[in-house]
Design a protein around this motif. Structure first.
Motif, PDB file in Angstrom:
ATOM      1  N   THR A  83       0.833  -1.201   0.000  1.00  0.00           N
ATOM      2  CA  THR A  83       0.000   0.000   0.000  1.00  0.00           C
ATOM      3  C   THR A  83       0.871   1.256   0.000  1.00  0.00           C
ATOM      4  N   MET A  84       1.849   1.281   0.876  1.00  0.00           N
ATOM      5  CA  MET A  84       2.706   2.458   1.002  1.00  0.00           C
ATOM      6  C   MET A  84       3.625   2.630  -0.218  1.00  0.00           C
ATOM      7  N   ALA A  85       4.229   1.563  -0.661  1.00  0.00           N
ATOM      8  CA  ALA A  85       5.210   1.649  -1.749  1.00  0.00           C
ATOM      9  C   ALA A  85       4.560   1.929  -3.101  1.00  0.00           C
ATOM     10  N   ARG A  86       3.354   1.409  -3.292  1.00  0.00           N
ATOM     11  CA  ARG A  86       2.736   1.469  -4.623  1.00  0.00           C
ATOM     12  C   ARG A  86       1.456   2.286  -4.656  1.00  0.00           C
ATOM     13  N   LYS A  87       1.083   2.844  -3.513  1.00  0.00           N
ATOM     14  CA  LYS A  87      -0.142   3.641  -3.402  1.00  0.00           C
ATOM     15  C   LYS A  87      -1.380   2.851  -3.829  1.00  0.00           C
ATOM     16  N   LEU A  88      -1.387   1.580  -3.457  1.00  0.00           N
ATOM     17  CA  LEU A  88      -2.528   0.720  -3.760  1.00  0.00           C
ATOM     18  C   LEU A  88      -3.607   0.910  -2.709  1.00  0.00           C
ATOM     19  N   ARG A  89      -4.842   0.735  -3.112  1.00  0.00           N
ATOM     20  CA  ARG A  89      -5.943   0.674  -2.160  1.00  0.00           C
ATOM     21  C   ARG A  89      -6.333  -0.798  -2.098  1.00  0.00           C
ATOM     22  N   ILE A  90      -5.988  -1.446  -0.986  1.00  0.00           N
ATOM     23  CA  ILE A  90      -6.199  -2.882  -0.870  1.00  0.00           C
ATOM     24  C   ILE A  90      -7.397  -3.148   0.022  1.00  0.00           C
ATOM     25  N   LEU A  91      -8.363  -3.838  -0.529  1.00  0.00           N
ATOM     26  CA  LEU A  91      -9.545  -4.269   0.201  1.00  0.00           C
ATOM     27  C   LEU A  91      -9.327  -5.728   0.580  1.00  0.00           C
ATOM     28  N   VAL A  92      -9.441  -6.043   1.845  1.00  0.00           N
ATOM     29  CA  VAL A  92      -9.159  -7.393   2.330  1.00  0.00           C
ATOM     30  C   VAL A  92     -10.479  -8.135   2.526  1.00  0.00           C
ATOM     31  N   HIS A  93     -10.620  -9.237   1.825  1.00  0.00           N
ATOM     32  CA  HIS A  93     -11.813 -10.085   1.931  1.00  0.00           C
ATOM     33  C   HIS A  93     -11.525 -11.190   2.942  1.00  0.00           C
ATOM     34  N   ASP A  94     -12.537 -11.533   3.710  1.00  0.00           N
ATOM     35  CA  ASP A  94     -12.354 -12.629   4.664  1.00  0.00           C
ATOM     36  C   ASP A  94     -12.422 -13.980   3.956  1.00  0.00           C
ATOM     37  N   VAL A  95     -12.133 -15.025   4.685  1.00  0.00           N
ATOM     38  CA  VAL A  95     -12.139 -16.381   4.135  1.00  0.00           C
ATOM     39  C   VAL A  95     -13.560 -16.932   4.187  1.00  0.00           C
ATOM     40  N   ALA A  96     -13.996 -17.511   3.093  1.00  0.00           N
ATOM     41  CA  ALA A  96     -15.329 -18.123   3.043  1.00  0.00           C
ATOM     42  C   ALA A  96     -15.304 -19.461   3.788  1.00  0.00           C
ATOM     43  N   PRO A  97     -16.271 -19.683   4.672  1.00  0.00           N
ATOM     44  CA  PRO A  97     -16.308 -20.939   5.454  1.00  0.00           C
ATOM     45  C   PRO A  97     -16.997 -22.063   4.680  1.00  0.00           C
ATOM     46  N   VAL A  98     -16.362 -22.512   3.601  1.00  0.00           N
ATOM     47  CA  VAL A  98     -17.022 -23.460   2.698  1.00  0.00           C
ATOM     48  C   VAL A  98     -16.932 -24.916   3.139  1.00  0.00           C
ATOM     49  N   LEU A  99     -15.894 -25.289   3.863  1.00  0.00           N
ATOM     50  CA  LEU A  99     -15.732 -26.685   4.268  1.00  0.00           C
ATOM     51  C   LEU A  99     -16.155 -26.857   5.724  1.00  0.00           C
ATOM     52  N   ALA A 100     -17.108 -27.738   5.953  1.00  0.00           N
ATOM     53  CA  ALA A 100     -17.640 -27.943   7.299  1.00  0.00           C
ATOM     54  C   ALA A 100     -16.566 -28.206   8.364  1.00  0.00           C
ATOM     55  N   PRO A 101     -15.560 -29.060   8.094  1.00  0.00           N
ATOM     56  CA  PRO A 101     -14.560 -29.325   9.146  1.00  0.00           C
ATOM     57  C   PRO A 101     -13.730 -28.093   9.536  1.00  0.00           C
ATOM     58  N   CYS A 102     -13.720 -27.077   8.685  1.00  0.00           N
ATOM     59  CA  CYS A 102     -12.882 -25.891   8.930  1.00  0.00           C
ATOM     60  C   CYS A 102     -13.671 -24.679   9.415  1.00  0.00           C
ATOM     61  N   ARG A 103     -14.972 -24.779   9.530  1.00  0.00           N
ATOM     62  CA  ARG A 103     -15.787 -23.586   9.809  1.00  0.00           C
ATOM     63  C   ARG A 103     -15.444 -22.903  11.119  1.00  0.00           C
ATOM     64  N   GLU A 104     -15.172 -23.658  12.150  1.00  0.00           N
ATOM     65  CA  GLU A 104     -14.814 -23.049  13.435  1.00  0.00           C
ATOM     66  C   GLU A 104     -13.469 -22.326  13.323  1.00  0.00           C
ATOM     67  N   THR A 105     -12.515 -22.947  12.648  1.00  0.00           N
ATOM     68  CA  THR A 105     -11.212 -22.317  12.436  1.00  0.00           C
ATOM     69  C   THR A 105     -11.366 -21.052  11.605  1.00  0.00           C
TER      70      THR A 105
END
Length: 122
Positions: A83-105
């Protein structure tokens, strides 16, 4: 919108000194983004599926939350540098909880990620 994929990238791979091929691919892709661009970043699914729980089981971290804090620190530091070096505007998306065994994590990880992104913006 131009998709730029880095297959297999874990946030963990963005740490200083990492020479894993996905880190190198991330650097190549990031360098191809024009300065002052808007970027949507979505990384962390593999960390949630493979890395965080394994690190806790091996005793590297005491909890998934602590492991999540470490990888999100690496991630937000790297994105902040871009962001600082390249003047990017970075939007951070969260992780989709698609796999049942990983949803709590994923839920724990996303909460940590939201806090880290909010702190980085402050």
């Amino acid at each position: 919108l131009v998709p730029m994929l880095v297959t297999g990238l874990k946030q963990w791979h963005l740490r200083k000194g990492c020479t894993f091929y996905t880190r190198e691919q991330f650097e190549r892709v990031a360098s191809s983004v024009p300065d002052a661009s808007d970027v949507l970043a979505l990384f962390g699914e593999i960390d949630c599926r493979e890395g965080l729980g394994a690190a806790v089981k091996r005793g590297i971290y005491e909890s998934v939350e602590k492991a999540s804090e470490e990888v999100t620190k690496i991630y937000t530091r790297e994105l902040g540098t871009l962001t600082m070096a390249r003047k990017l505007r970075i939007l951070v998306h969260d992780v989709a909880p698609v796999l049942a065994p990983c949803r709590e994590t994923v839920a724990t990880f996303n909460a940590v990620l939201a806090r880290a992104v909010a702190a980085a913006r402050a």
